[in-house]
Scaffold this motif. Structure first.
Motif, mmCIF file in Angstrom:
data_model
loop_
_atom_site.group_PDB
_atom_site.id
_atom_site.type_symbol
_atom_site.label_atom_id
_atom_site.label_comp_id
_atom_site.label_asym_id
_atom_site.label_seq_id
_atom_site.Cartn_x
_atom_site.Cartn_y
_atom_site.Cartn_z
ATOM 1 N N ILE A 1 10.422 0.074 0.722
ATOM 2 C CA ILE A 1 9.538 0.550 1.800
ATOM 3 C C ILE A 1 8.939 -0.649 2.523
ATOM 4 O O ILE A 1 8.422 -1.573 1.894
ATOM 5 C CB ILE A 1 8.392 1.421 1.225
ATOM 6 N N ASP A 2 9.048 -0.623 3.836
ATOM 7 C CA ASP A 2 8.455 -1.690 4.645
ATOM 8 C C ASP A 2 7.948 -1.100 5.959
ATOM 9 O O ASP A 2 7.970 0.124 6.147
ATOM 10 C CB ASP A 2 9.472 -2.812 4.889
ATOM 11 N N VAL A 3 7.504 -1.960 6.855
ATOM 12 C CA VAL A 3 6.942 -1.475 8.117
ATOM 13 C C VAL A 3 8.020 -0.818 8.985
ATOM 14 O O VAL A 3 7.742 0.124 9.724
ATOM 15 C CB VAL A 3 6.203 -2.619 8.863
ATOM 16 N N VAL A 4 9.265 -1.284 8.860
ATOM 17 C CA VAL A 4 10.365 -0.669 9.619
ATOM 18 C C VAL A 4 10.512 0.807 9.217
ATOM 19 O O VAL A 4 10.659 1.690 10.073
ATOM 20 C CB VAL A 4 11.689 -1.437 9.382
ATOM 21 N N TYR B 1 1.409 11.676 7.080
ATOM 22 C CA TYR B 1 0.889 10.502 6.352
ATOM 23 C C TYR B 1 1.112 9.235 7.176
ATOM 24 O O TYR B 1 0.219 8.393 7.318
ATOM 25 C CB TYR B 1 1.588 10.387 4.984
ATOM 26 N N SER B 2 2.316 9.117 7.749
ATOM 27 C CA SER B 2 2.669 7.920 8.519
ATOM 28 C C SER B 2 1.832 7.812 9.789
ATOM 29 O O SER B 2 1.376 6.724 10.153
ATOM 30 C CB SER B 2 4.153 7.956 8.890
ATOM 31 N N LEU B 3 1.623 8.954 10.461
ATOM 32 C CA LEU B 3 0.813 8.947 11.686
ATOM 33 C C LEU B 3 -0.612 8.493 11.386
ATOM 34 O O LEU B 3 -1.206 7.719 12.135
ATOM 35 C CB LEU B 3 0.797 10.346 12.323
ATOM 36 N N LYS B 4 -1.154 8.960 10.244
ATOM 37 C CA LYS B 4 -2.528 8.609 9.867
ATOM 38 C C LYS B 4 -2.626 7.112 9.551
ATOM 39 O O LYS B 4 -3.544 6.420 9.994
ATOM 40 C CB LYS B 4 -2.945 9.457 8.655
ATOM 41 N N LEU B 5 -1.651 6.611 8.784
ATOM 42 C CA LEU B 5 -1.650 5.194 8.416
ATOM 43 C C LEU B 5 -1.481 4.319 9.662
ATOM 44 O O LEU B 5 -2.149 3.296 9.830
ATOM 45 C CB LEU B 5 -0.522 4.921 7.407
ATOM 46 N N TRP B 6 -0.579 4.733 10.556
ATOM 47 C CA TRP B 6 -0.328 3.980 11.790
ATOM 48 C C TRP B 6 -1.593 3.916 12.646
ATOM 49 O O TRP B 6 -1.963 2.873 13.178
ATOM 50 C CB TRP B 6 0.817 4.637 12.573
ATOM 51 N N ARG C 1 0.831 -1.208 0.000
ATOM 52 C CA ARG C 1 0.000 0.000 0.000
ATOM 53 C C ARG C 1 0.869 1.263 0.000
ATOM 54 O O ARG C 1 0.632 2.191 -0.781
ATOM 55 C CB ARG C 1 -0.916 -0.014 1.232
ATOM 56 N N MET C 2 1.890 1.286 0.857
ATOM 57 C CA MET C 2 2.760 2.476 0.926
ATOM 58 C C MET C 2 3.517 2.667 -0.387
ATOM 59 O O MET C 2 3.653 3.790 -0.879
ATOM 60 C CB MET C 2 3.743 2.347 2.096
#
Ligand SMILES: [Zn+2]
Length: 333
Positions: free
Chosen positions: A221-224, A236-241, A197-198
Motif C-alpha cells: 500500500i502506498d500513495v499511488v 475511507y480514502s476520500l476522508k484520508l485524502w 498509517r494505511m
C-alpha cells in the motif's frame, strides 16, 4: 552576444544519481543516470566521474571548459565542508568529501547543497518560479522537503538548515515523526508516513479498495494506491485524502504568513494528481493564512516535472556563481 557556458551537475539520490551537462541558459547538453541503490562511494564515485567525462566528450568539451560543478545530496550533510554524512538510504556513504573529489577529478570549482534546495533552485532558475524574488518549493514524495528563495536569494540560515519545511509541527499530539518530534507536517503528509498509517489501519481487510489497488498486498500500500481508491470514491480514502489536503493547507498557510512568497511551487503529489489535490488545498487555505498573503501568491505545480533532477545539480553550480557575482540571472533583471 551568446554568454552561455557549460556546467556539470550531480543530483544524488538513494536509488539513482542524475548526471547532467547543461549550460547557463538551461540547455541540457547531455544527461545520464547512475545506479546508487545498495552501492557505496568507492564503486559509485568513479562511475560518476567517468559518466561526467563521457558527457563532456560527447558534447566536444573537456573538464577545463566547465565553469563549475554543482552537487545536490540528501541530508544529513555538512554543506560548508562539502561532506555527505550518512543519509538514511545511503548507509555506505559516511563522511564522503564529494565536493572536493569532484573538483579535483574535473579540475574546476565544485559546489554542494541539499537535494531539496537544489530542486528549489532548479524551479527558481529554469522552472515555474523563474523571475520570482520570493518563492517556496515543496516536494511531497517519501518525505517532505523544501527550499526557500527570499528577496532573490536561497535561504540557508545560520547553520545551513533553513528549508526543513517538512518538520514544522502541526499538532503536538500528532503521529511520531522520523526526526524525533511529534506531529510534523511530514508525519501527516509524507508518502512513507501515509503508507504506514494505511497499512496499519487496513490490516486484516484484504478486500478493501486500497489493498486491492495495491495488488492485494497490505505491505505494498502506498500513495499511488490511495489515489486510485480516491478516484474510485472509496469513503475511507476520500476522508484520508481530505485530511491530508487540510494538513497541507495548514503547513502551507504557515509558510505563506511567514514568508509572503509570490509563488509556491509544488512537486510530486501535486504534479501527479493535479486538481484532485490543488482544489481542496486551495479551499482550505483561507482558514490558515491571511488574505493579503494568499492573494499575493500563485500556488502552482512544478514546471520541470520529472526532469527536475537534470536541472538540480547544474542549478547548485549556477546559484553559487550568482552568489559570488560571477553570473547574472537573466530572469531576475
Ligand atoms: Zn519531523
Amino acid at each position: 552576444m551568446d554568454t552561455s557556458f557549460p556546467v556539470l551537475g550531480f543530483d544524488i539520490g538513494g536509488t539513482k544519481i542524475a548526471v547532467c551537462l547543461g549550460d547557463s541558459k538551461g540547455k541540457i547538453l547531455g544527461a545520464k543516470r547512475v545506479v546508487n541503490k545498495d552501492r557505496g562511494p568507492d564503486e559509485v564515485i568513479p562511475e560518476l566521474v567517468s559518466t561526467g567525462k563521457e558527457l563532456l566528450s560527447k558534447a566536444g568539451l573537456k573538464g577545463s571548459d566547465l565553469r563549475a560543478i554543482g552537487i545536490g545530496s540528501p541530508a544529513p550533510m555538512d554543506i560548508p565542508n562539502g561532506l555527505i554524512l550518512c543519509p538514511t538510504n545511503m548507509k555506505k556513504w559516511t563522511r564522503v568529501p564529494i565536493r572536493d573529489i569532484m573538483a579535483e577529478s574535473f579540475g574546476v570549482k565544485a559546489y554542494f547543497d541539499n537535494d531539496a534546495n537544489a530542486a528549489a533552485l532548479a524551479e527558481w532558475i529554469f522552472g515555474a518560479g523563474k523571475g520570482c524574488h520570493n518563492m517556496i518549493y515543496l516536494t511531497m514524495s517519501t518525505g517532505i522537503g523544501g527550499g526557500i528563495i527570499a528577496n532573490g536569494h536561497l535561504l540557508h540560515g545560520k547553520s545551513w538548515m533553513a528549508g526543513e519545511n517538512g518538520h514544522v509541527v502541526l499538532d503536538i499530539n500528532g503521529p511520531k515523526c522520523n526526526c524525533g518530534l511529534n506531529g510534523c507536517y511530514e508525519a501527516f503528509c509524507g508518502g512513507v508516513a501515509l503508507a504506514n498509517r494505511m497499512q496499519r489501519e487496513l490490516a486484516g481487510q484484504p478486500g478493501h479498495p486500497i489493498v486491492q489497488a495495491a495488488g492485494g498486498k497490505i505491505e505494498d500500500i502506498d500513495v499511488v494506491a490511495l489515489v486510485k481508491a480516491v478516484r474510485a470514491k472509496d469513503p475511507y480514502s476520500l476522508k484520508l485524502w481530505d485530511e491530508m489536503c487540510m494538513r497541507n493547507a495548514q503547513a502551507i498557510g504557515i509558510f505563506l504568513n511567514t514568508f509572503n512568497p509570490e509563488k509556491i511551487v509544488l512537486g510530486t503529489i501535486a504534479l501527479s494528481t493535479g486538481d484532485l489535490f490543488m482544489k481542496p488545498l486551495k479551499e482550505y487555505l483561507p482558514r490558515f493564512c491571511w488574505p493579503e498573503m494568499l492573494n499575493a501568491c500563485d500556488i502552482t505545480v512544478s514546471g520541470l516535472g520529472s526532469h527536475i533532477g537534470e536541472y538540480s545539480g547544474i542549478c547548485v553550480a549556477l546559484n553559487s556563481l550568482y552568489e559570488e557575482g560571477k553570473w547574472q540571472m537573466e530572469s531576475l533583471k
